[in-house]
Design an enzyme around this catalytic site. Structure first.
Site, PDB file in Angstrom:
ATOM      1  N   LYS A 159      34.500 -22.789 -31.083  1.00 38.06           N
ATOM      2  CA  LYS A 159      35.540 -21.960 -30.466  1.00 38.06           C
ATOM      3  C   LYS A 159      36.625 -22.826 -29.823  1.00 38.06           C
ATOM      4  CE  LYS A 159      33.423 -17.642 -30.629  1.00 38.06           C
ATOM      5  NZ  LYS A 159      33.344 -16.268 -30.247  1.00 38.06           N
TER       6      LYS A 159
ATOM      7  N   LYS B 185      30.549 -19.096 -41.881  1.00 37.19           N
ATOM      8  CA  LYS B 185      30.060 -17.794 -41.428  1.00 37.19           C
ATOM      9  C   LYS B 185      31.190 -16.775 -41.361  1.00 37.19           C
ATOM     10  CE  LYS B 185      29.558 -16.905 -36.929  1.00 37.19           C
ATOM     11  NZ  LYS B 185      29.464 -15.678 -36.145  1.00 37.19           N
TER      12      LYS B 185
ATOM     13  N   LYS C 245      34.685 -12.520 -36.808  1.00 40.26           N
ATOM     14  CA  LYS C 245      35.800 -11.618 -36.453  1.00 40.26           C
ATOM     15  C   LYS C 245      37.099 -12.408 -36.280  1.00 40.26           C
ATOM     16  CE  LYS C 245      33.033  -8.692 -33.427  1.00 40.26           C
ATOM     17  NZ  LYS C 245      32.459  -9.470 -32.320  1.00 40.26           N
TER      18      LYS C 245
END
Ligand code: AQP
Length: 327
Positions: free
Chosen positions: A114, A195, A198
């Site tokens: 992130k 993966k 969103k």
């Protein structure tokens, strides 16, 4: 007493088929097994780490609550609640932070990912995310946590913190175990090496996509240069990902699906997969639309669930505060 299960989902955007097959589908099955006390929540405090606009966050909370109910979570069988309504989550987060070495948080794969993705917004909340997640779980004496496998490292931390706290302050927390489905990691449709997330909507198949969108995304999903439908995650990651989705939604074994399509081309397989997905979520799409046309119903489900969750969490945080000497 039945064992407790806890899991949450962040209101950070539309749910994709990875969220569904890795987590949400299992929430419903575990709930309907009647074997557990189930607590499922909207992880809105976690979502703040992505720095959302207030009105978007508010909208996403409402949408996620509608998703929960429309897929089959039932407020008569599960406690469905909103994380930020329970002050004990943040209180326990702080207490657990005191026994968490920051080095362990810096090593977390999700923190590293992130931080790379949201380079203008690397905040301390991203770093402390797993400690809040440990609080979410330990507060309810959860024995099981149904999630995708991307959460394994965080769950390991929750177990470590439970042990550490128990050793220092006396037996207080249970050590939770993860519960995975047969599809714990659905991959991105365009880049099957990563993966489905969103935060990368281009590679997502959303569970409220229209039949036309589903067809177009599946027909253009990356498959491999080999001819034919085969399951081999190493040499055919794109096709293997599609086969896992097909199997999870149809209930058919992967080998049986491969046999059905043996000697046939990708297009025929993809057409059948798109229809399977579209039919599977047809009822969900209708229910979600109806729920969103009357949002007061969703609001009252969340308010009632949050009151129930608060009762359980308040008892636990009082016990914790006594153990550490705050009361
Ligand atoms: N690709 C996936 N396959 C299987 N399970 C998945 N989950 C997420 N992606 C996959 C599981 O979905 C649940 C809810 O996830 P979340 O919204 O709380 O957290 P997340 O990991 O941040 O969700 P996303 O969609 O991957 O968004 P990004 O990465 O963009 O923030 C969790 O149980 C998770 O394991």
């Amino acid at each position: 007493m039945k064992p407790v299960l806890v899991s949450g989902i962040q209101p950070t955007g539309r749910l994709h088929i990875g969220n569904y097959l890795g987590a949400l589908k299992n929430f419903v099955e575990l709930q309907n097994s009647g074997k557990y006390q189930c607590y499922f929540f909207i992880a809105d405090l976690h979502a703040l780490t992505e720095n959302p606009e207030a009105k978007n966050l508010h909208e996403n909370i409402k949408n996620l609550a509608a998703d929960f109910i429309a897929v089959g979570l039932n407020p008569k069988k599960s406690v469905i609640f909103q994380q930020s309504k329970i002050p004990a989550h943040s209180e326990l987060w702080w207490i657990l932070s005191i026994i968490t070495p920051p080095g362990e948080l810096e090593r977390m794969t999700q923190f590293k990912d992130k931080s790379r993705k949201q380079i203008e917004n690397i905040n301390a909340g991203l770093l402390y995310y797993p400690v809040l997640m440990a609080s979410d779980i330990l507060l309810y004496d959860a024995e099981g946590v149904p999630t995708g496998d991307d959460q394994d490292q965080h769950l390991e931390l929750a177990r470590t913190l439970a042990r550490k706290f128990n050793t220092r302050f006396g037996k207080t927390f249970k050590e939770p175990k993860n519960i995975h489905t047969a599809a714990p990691r659905i991959m991105d449709l365009r880049v099957p090496g990563k993966k489905m997330s969103k935060s990368d909507p281009m590679g997502c198949l959303f569970i409220d996509d229209s039949p036309e969108e589903i067809r177009s995304k599946i027909m253009s999903a990356t498959t491999d240069s080999h001819a034919g439908v085969q399951y081999d995650k190493f040499s055919s990651p794109g096709m293997s990902n599609l086969l896992e989705i097909y199997s999870a939604l149809s209930g058919k074994k992967i080998d049986d699906i491969v046999s059905i399509f043996s000697g046939k081309g990708y297009a025929e397989f993809k057409k059948s997969l798109a229809e399977t997905i579209s039919d599977y979520f047809a009822d969900f799409r209708k229910k979600k639309k109806t729920l969103l046309s009357k949002p007061s119903g969703i609001k009252s489900i969340l308010a009632a669930g949050s009151r129930k969750a608060n009762l359980k969490a308040s008892k636990k945080i009082t016990e914790v505060k006594k153990k550490v000497g705050l009361i």
